[in-house]
Enzyme design. Structure first.
Site, PDB file in Angstrom:
ATOM      1  N   ASP A  36      -9.838  -6.246  -3.361  1.00 56.65           N
ATOM      2  CA  ASP A  36      -9.284  -5.054  -2.706  1.00 56.65           C
ATOM      3  C   ASP A  36     -10.304  -3.918  -2.754  1.00 56.65           C
ATOM      4  OD1 ASP A  36      -7.773  -2.820  -1.859  1.00 56.65           O
ATOM      5  OD2 ASP A  36      -5.939  -3.636  -2.732  1.00 56.65           O
TER       6      ASP A  36
ATOM      7  N   HIS B 265      -7.140  -6.267   0.439  1.00 55.98           N
ATOM      8  CA  HIS B 265      -6.030  -5.322   0.352  1.00 55.98           C
ATOM      9  C   HIS B 265      -4.761  -5.867   0.992  1.00 55.98           C
ATOM     10  CE1 HIS B 265      -4.209  -1.457  -0.292  1.00 55.98           C
ATOM     11  NE2 HIS B 265      -4.000  -1.247   0.984  1.00 55.98           N
TER      12      HIS B 265
ATOM     13  N   SER C 224       0.837  -1.198   0.000  1.00 57.44           N
ATOM     14  CA  SER C 224       0.000   0.000   0.000  1.00 57.44           C
ATOM     15  C   SER C 224       0.882   1.263   0.000  1.00 57.44           C
ATOM     16  CB  SER C 224      -0.954  -0.051   1.197  1.00 57.44           C
ATOM     17  OG  SER C 224      -2.023   0.842   1.041  1.00 57.44           O
TER      18      SER C 224
END
Length: 320
Positions: free
Chosen positions: A233, A261, A99
């Protein structure tokens, strides 16, 4: 964190940095996402440590590291990782980031190609403007005060329990809420809230992500890159994996079915296998100033290659 894996501390530039270092072999740097810490990797560190020297820090402003008024830009974090590795006596790494940590990993590779052997990007930021409204909301006025209310002892406990219950309800859109619950819980510290807001203000505005790797993706011609994404996600859309395949044709793109995610948490064994296969099948990048200069001059237009197609992994039930 698995038994026997201890958090260590180093003070660099006057700020305490927390990290885990374990295993032996080539160095693998694991960078967590926004509001998380090194424990986001706890399900994969033991297996990875069988082959690599794993370094998993808490980025400044996160976890057990200090949360000063400081430079929380992506470039600042990349500098901090260089300094941590230097103090640890580690010259080169495969850098993996999840991320926001994926954005830091990309920036690290861009700023310090001579110290980067490969990139592993897990649902990374920086491939398009789209991002969950929850992250965009951090930049809005009143976030600090609202989180102050949400993290009051009774409210925080109820919020955390509700999120975790939804996470285990089987709803695909709610599968990541257990990790979100831990992030919200960390916001009980006003310094953590302030740090996260500084981080987000550098890379996101009300319209979405503002930091991008698209204009420099051609540099990956000189460095192996793996991109891993979960099909479910809900934080950064999986279609960004296709963007990665388009702008970095030489990249290996793996789209993992039945994962959100945090594919490294949803399917840790598969994630470790993907990483092992990638590292085992690629040669570490060797920095050459002349080649790097030529790429910068030409924008990579002298090198062409086929666009990689995303690889969809089967669901866990199909593997069992």
């Amino acid at each position: 964190m698995p038994k026997g894996l201890e958090v260590q501390y180093l003070t660099i530039h006057g700020h305490k940095r927390a990290f885990v270092k374990t295993g032996s072999g080539p160095a693998l740097l694991l960078l967590h996402g926004l509001g998380c810490d090194h424990t986001t990797w706890r399900s994969v560190i033991p297996a990875l440590a069988r082959r690599y020297t794993v370094i998993a820090p808490d980025l400044l402003g996160h976890g057990l590291s200090d949360k000063p008024r400081a430079d929380y830009s992506v470039g600042g974090y990349a500098n901090g990782m260089r300094d941590l590795l230097t103090v640890l006596g580690i010259d080169k790494v495969t850098v993996a980031g999840h991320s926001f940590g994926g954005g830091v990993a990309m920036q690290f590779a861009y700023q310090f190609p001579e110290r980067t052997e490969r990139m592993v990007l897990v649902a990374p930021g920086g491939l398009g403007p789209e991002v969950t409204p929850a992250i965009r909301a951090i930049t809005l006025p009143g976030f600090h005060q609202a989180m102050g209310v949400v993290t009051l002892p009774g409210v925080r406990h109820a919020t955390k329990l509700s999120m975790k219950a939804l996470a285990y309800s089987g709803l695909s859109k709610a599968r990541d809420l257990d990790e979100v619950a831990e992030i919200v819980d960390s916001f009980r510290d006003p310094r953590a809230r302030a740090a996260i807001r500084h981080v987000v203000s550098h890379c996101v505005d009300w319209r979405g992500q503002v930091v991008t790797m698209a204009d420099r993706a051609y540099l990956t011609q000189a460095m192996p890159m793996l991109v891993v994404w979960g099909t479910e996600d809900s934080v950064i859309p999986v279609r960004h994996a296709g963007v990665a395949a388009e702008i970095a044709p030489g990249a290996t793109v793996e789209v993992v079915g039945n994962a959100g995610h945090f594919p490294h948490k949803d399917h840790p064994q598969r994630f470790v296998k993907i990483v092992n296969d990638f590292i085992g099948s690629t040669e570490p990048a060797v920095y050459h100033r002349g080649r790097w200069r030529n790429l910068l001059r030409t924008g990579g237009q002298t090198v062409a290659g086929p666009v990689a197609a995303p690889v969809v992994r089967p669901d866990a039930a199909e593997i069992a």
